[in-house]
Design a protein around this motif. Sequence first.
Motif, PDB file in Angstrom:
ATOM      1  N   ILE A  67       0.847  -1.212   0.000  1.00  0.00           N
ATOM      2  CA  ILE A  67       0.000   0.000   0.000  1.00  0.00           C
ATOM      3  C   ILE A  67       0.874   1.251   0.000  1.00  0.00           C
ATOM      4  CG2 ILE A  67      -1.686   1.324   1.349  1.00  0.00           C
ATOM      5  CD1 ILE A  67      -2.750  -1.387   2.386  1.00  0.00           C
ATOM      6  N   SER A  68       1.918   1.255   0.848  1.00  0.00           N
ATOM      7  CA  SER A  68       2.742   2.463   0.906  1.00  0.00           C
ATOM      8  C   SER A  68       3.467   2.698  -0.425  1.00  0.00           C
ATOM      9  CB  SER A  68       3.715   2.416   2.083  1.00  0.00           C
ATOM     10  OG  SER A  68       4.642   1.404   1.881  1.00  0.00           O
ATOM     11  N   LEU A  69       3.877   1.609  -1.093  1.00  0.00           N
ATOM     12  CA  LEU A  69       4.525   1.768  -2.404  1.00  0.00           C
ATOM     13  C   LEU A  69       3.535   2.295  -3.436  1.00  0.00           C
ATOM     14  CD1 LEU A  69       6.765  -1.435  -2.570  1.00  0.00           C
ATOM     15  CD2 LEU A  69       7.541   0.930  -2.438  1.00  0.00           C
ATOM     16  N   MET A  70       2.317   1.759  -3.386  1.00  0.00           N
ATOM     17  CA  MET A  70       1.294   2.221  -4.345  1.00  0.00           C
ATOM     18  C   MET A  70       0.971   3.695  -4.129  1.00  0.00           C
ATOM     19  SD  MET A  70      -1.338  -0.998  -4.548  1.00  0.00           S
ATOM     20  CE  MET A  70      -2.590  -0.163  -5.509  1.00  0.00           C
ATOM     21  N   ARG A  71       0.883   4.103  -2.875  1.00  0.00           N
ATOM     22  CA  ARG A  71       0.515   5.495  -2.594  1.00  0.00           C
ATOM     23  C   ARG A  71       1.652   6.482  -2.912  1.00  0.00           C
ATOM     24  NH1 ARG A  71      -4.026   4.373  -3.621  1.00  0.00           N
ATOM     25  NH2 ARG A  71      -5.669   4.030  -2.098  1.00  0.00           N
ATOM     26  N   SER A  72       2.868   5.955  -3.038  1.00  0.00           N
ATOM     27  CA  SER A  72       3.980   6.863  -3.348  1.00  0.00           C
ATOM     28  C   SER A  72       4.209   6.992  -4.864  1.00  0.00           C
ATOM     29  CB  SER A  72       5.259   6.375  -2.661  1.00  0.00           C
ATOM     30  OG  SER A  72       5.615   5.120  -3.186  1.00  0.00           O
ATOM     31  N   GLU A  73       3.498   6.180  -5.628  1.00  0.00           N
ATOM     32  CA  GLU A  73       3.633   6.231  -7.086  1.00  0.00           C
ATOM     33  C   GLU A  73       2.491   7.051  -7.685  1.00  0.00           C
ATOM     34  OE1 GLU A  73       5.675   4.868  -9.534  1.00  0.00           O
ATOM     35  OE2 GLU A  73       7.089   4.445  -7.915  1.00  0.00           O
ATOM     36  N   ASP A  74       2.820   8.034  -8.489  1.00  0.00           N
ATOM     37  CA  ASP A  74       1.781   8.887  -9.085  1.00  0.00           C
ATOM     38  C   ASP A  74       0.744   8.096  -9.869  1.00  0.00           C
ATOM     39  OD1 ASP A  74       2.632  11.177  -8.014  1.00  0.00           O
ATOM     40  OD2 ASP A  74       3.800  11.847  -9.752  1.00  0.00           O
ATOM     41  N   ALA A  75       1.246   7.092 -10.594  1.00  0.00           N
ATOM     42  CA  ALA A  75       0.349   6.326 -11.477  1.00  0.00           C
ATOM     43  C   ALA A  75      -0.592   5.410 -10.690  1.00  0.00           C
ATOM     44  CB  ALA A  75       1.172   5.510 -12.456  1.00  0.00           C
ATOM     45  N   LEU A  76      -0.238   5.105  -9.448  1.00  0.00           N
ATOM     46  CA  LEU A  76      -1.017   4.119  -8.689  1.00  0.00           C
ATOM     47  C   LEU A  76      -1.765   4.711  -7.501  1.00  0.00           C
ATOM     48  CD1 LEU A  76       1.716   1.306  -8.493  1.00  0.00           C
ATOM     49  CD2 LEU A  76       0.009   1.640 -10.270  1.00  0.00           C
ATOM     50  N   LYS A  77      -1.463   5.943  -7.166  1.00  0.00           N
ATOM     51  CA  LYS A  77      -1.986   6.445  -5.890  1.00  0.00           C
ATOM     52  C   LYS A  77      -3.489   6.714  -5.877  1.00  0.00           C
ATOM     53  CE  LYS A  77      -0.436  11.222  -6.413  1.00  0.00           C
ATOM     54  NZ  LYS A  77       0.637  12.119  -5.984  1.00  0.00           N
ATOM     55  N   GLU A  78      -4.087   6.738  -7.059  1.00  0.00           N
ATOM     56  CA  GLU A  78      -5.537   6.983  -7.099  1.00  0.00           C
ATOM     57  C   GLU A  78      -6.368   5.695  -7.028  1.00  0.00           C
ATOM     58  OE1 GLU A  78      -6.819   9.943  -6.876  1.00  0.00           O
ATOM     59  OE2 GLU A  78      -4.824  10.866  -6.966  1.00  0.00           O
ATOM     60  N   ILE A  79      -5.706   4.549  -7.101  1.00  0.00           N
ATOM     61  CA  ILE A  79      -6.459   3.284  -7.100  1.00  0.00           C
ATOM     62  C   ILE A  79      -7.048   3.055  -5.704  1.00  0.00           C
ATOM     63  CG2 ILE A  79      -6.299   0.765  -7.377  1.00  0.00           C
ATOM     64  CD1 ILE A  79      -3.925   1.246  -9.263  1.00  0.00           C
ATOM     65  N   PRO A  80      -8.365   2.873  -5.598  1.00  0.00           N
ATOM     66  CA  PRO A  80      -8.944   2.604  -4.275  1.00  0.00           C
ATOM     67  C   PRO A  80      -8.441   1.261  -3.736  1.00  0.00           C
ATOM     68  CG  PRO A  80     -10.650   3.148  -5.884  1.00  0.00           C
ATOM     69  CD  PRO A  80      -9.390   2.935  -6.649  1.00  0.00           C
ATOM     70  N   ILE A  81      -8.169   1.236  -2.447  1.00  0.00           N
ATOM     71  CA  ILE A  81      -7.618   0.021  -1.827  1.00  0.00           C
ATOM     72  C   ILE A  81      -8.507  -0.431  -0.668  1.00  0.00           C
ATOM     73  CG2 ILE A  81      -5.689  -0.910  -0.468  1.00  0.00           C
ATOM     74  CD1 ILE A  81      -3.832   0.954  -2.051  1.00  0.00           C
ATOM     75  N   VAL A  82      -8.828  -1.723  -0.666  1.00  0.00           N
ATOM     76  CA  VAL A  82      -9.554  -2.320   0.459  1.00  0.00           C
ATOM     77  C   VAL A  82      -8.616  -3.319   1.125  1.00  0.00           C
ATOM     78  CG1 VAL A  82     -11.573  -3.642   1.177  1.00  0.00           C
ATOM     79  CG2 VAL A  82     -11.716  -2.173  -0.826  1.00  0.00           C
ATOM     80  N   VAL A  83      -8.391  -3.138   2.399  1.00  0.00           N
ATOM     81  CA  VAL A  83      -7.559  -4.089   3.144  1.00  0.00           C
ATOM     82  C   VAL A  83      -8.474  -5.168   3.710  1.00  0.00           C
ATOM     83  CG1 VAL A  83      -6.103  -4.367   5.183  1.00  0.00           C
ATOM     84  CG2 VAL A  83      -5.782  -2.398   3.686  1.00  0.00           C
ATOM     85  N   ILE A  84      -8.072  -6.422   3.518  1.00  0.00           N
ATOM     86  CA  ILE A  84      -8.845  -7.546   4.064  1.00  0.00           C
ATOM     87  C   ILE A  84      -7.890  -8.392   4.892  1.00  0.00           C
ATOM     88  CG2 ILE A  84     -10.205  -9.594   3.507  1.00  0.00           C
ATOM     89  CD1 ILE A  84     -11.188  -8.143   1.049  1.00  0.00           C
ATOM     90  N   THR A  85      -8.093  -8.389   6.197  1.00  0.00           N
ATOM     91  CA  THR A  85      -7.079  -8.973   7.073  1.00  0.00           C
ATOM     92  C   THR A  85      -7.651  -9.628   8.326  1.00  0.00           C
ATOM     93  OG1 THR A  85      -5.142  -8.389   8.397  1.00  0.00           O
ATOM     94  CG2 THR A  85      -6.795  -6.699   8.167  1.00  0.00           C
ATOM     95  N   THR A  86      -6.817 -10.444   8.961  1.00  0.00           N
ATOM     96  CA  THR A  86      -7.212 -11.022  10.256  1.00  0.00           C
ATOM     97  C   THR A  86      -6.928 -10.042  11.396  1.00  0.00           C
ATOM     98  OG1 THR A  86      -5.022 -12.024  10.382  1.00  0.00           O
ATOM     99  CG2 THR A  86      -6.821 -13.433   9.613  1.00  0.00           C
ATOM    100  N   GLU A  87      -6.101  -9.023  11.105  1.00  0.00           N
ATOM    101  CA  GLU A  87      -5.712  -8.073  12.163  1.00  0.00           C
ATOM    102  C   GLU A  87      -6.862  -7.117  12.453  1.00  0.00           C
ATOM    103  OE1 GLU A  87      -2.789  -8.740  13.406  1.00  0.00           O
ATOM    104  OE2 GLU A  87      -2.295 -10.127  11.795  1.00  0.00           O
ATOM    105  N   GLY A  88      -7.474  -7.307  13.616  1.00  0.00           N
ATOM    106  CA  GLY A  88      -8.685  -6.533  13.892  1.00  0.00           C
ATOM    107  C   GLY A  88      -8.518  -5.385  14.868  1.00  0.00           C
TER     108      GLY A  88
END
Lengths: 124, 272
Positions: A67-88
């Motif tokens: 996620i942090s890499l995606m958000r630091s890239e101009d081309a990728l930072k607009e893609i909506p991200i949903v985290v799905i995890t066991t960490e609650g």
Amino acid sequence: MAKRRILIVEDSPTMRQLLVFALSPLKDVDIVEAEDGMDGLRKVSSDSFDLALIDVNMPIMDGLKLISLMRSEDALKEIPIVVITTEGSKEDRDRALQLGADEYLTKPIHTNRVLAVAKALLKG
Amino acid sequence: MNGGRSSVFARGEEFLRLFKRGAEFTQDLLTENERLRRRLADLEARQESAARTPHDWNKLRQELSNRIECLEEQYRSVRERLRDVEDENQSFAERYVEVEEENNALANLYVASYQLHSTLDIAEVLKIIIEIVINLIGAEVFAIHLLEEGTQRLEAVVAEGLDLSAFPVHQLGSGPLGSAVARGETKCWEATATGDLDRPLVCIPLVVQKRPIGAIAIHRLLPQKQAFSPLDHELFTMLGGHAATAIVAARLYSQSKRKLNTIQGFIDLLAR
């Protein structure tokens, strides 16, 4: 209308299959699967996506790093991200949202909830 | 002289014209007055005839009462219909939620059983069981125990959340886990972890043709998982049968493959 593309980054084949099943009611959607963070980064960098569902605990590269890499890239930072995890815990949620995730869902998931979140983010 | 006479004559003509127009206007006013007088008389006559007697009044009142009753009846009927539609709507909404739940349950069960039977490698099967217990049930600490036929001991072969060595060995038929496995009954005690590894929250016996081959013992759930849902119980039942079958099938496949290799090696030796 062009097909929308969704990337699922999840190391568990069981969860990947369940997520594909959950998203199957969406029309005109292509779903691409990645087995870990690195595979996810490769795929998201080489093609355009409208949404990414990302697990946190994965081998090679974890979801938060991706996620942090995606958000630091101009081309990728607009893609909506949903985290799905066991960490609650609240800390884990806050951390993921701070890094740039749009939604945070904990396992076990409800397929209808995943579908609703995906629909909302694809619309936006 | 002639000019003065013609001027007087013209003024006389003008006066005569004005007088005629005045007379016509007066006539019009009289006609209109007469018309209005007749209209007033007509209206007075109609008003008198509408309710001239108490009987007429009663009749009018009765007609109006009937009309009100009819409208009230229609109103009641519309209200009832609205209530029926609201009830129907509520029932559809409840049914929709039920269908969503069923859909979710079916998706989980389908994916779990599909994955369990997608491989004949024992390590893969155990990995898939772990994935199902973590991701679909939401367990944090658990172990898969397999029965050692000779000693009748249930030993943990894979675990999650704690080191494998931390999980005790259970004797078939004794203790909460051993007894549940011997009876072949899934036991679900509570959703709050006790911390005692001898007393799991859930014990899912793995049974093939009424023969126990092991168990899944869940000791702690993920923090966000507060209680077991109906879907969890369905997954327990599914795992009890399908996971056991998958383990036995993988073991048999592995044994037969080993035997085949031995026989092939023997044949190769003879053929030399």
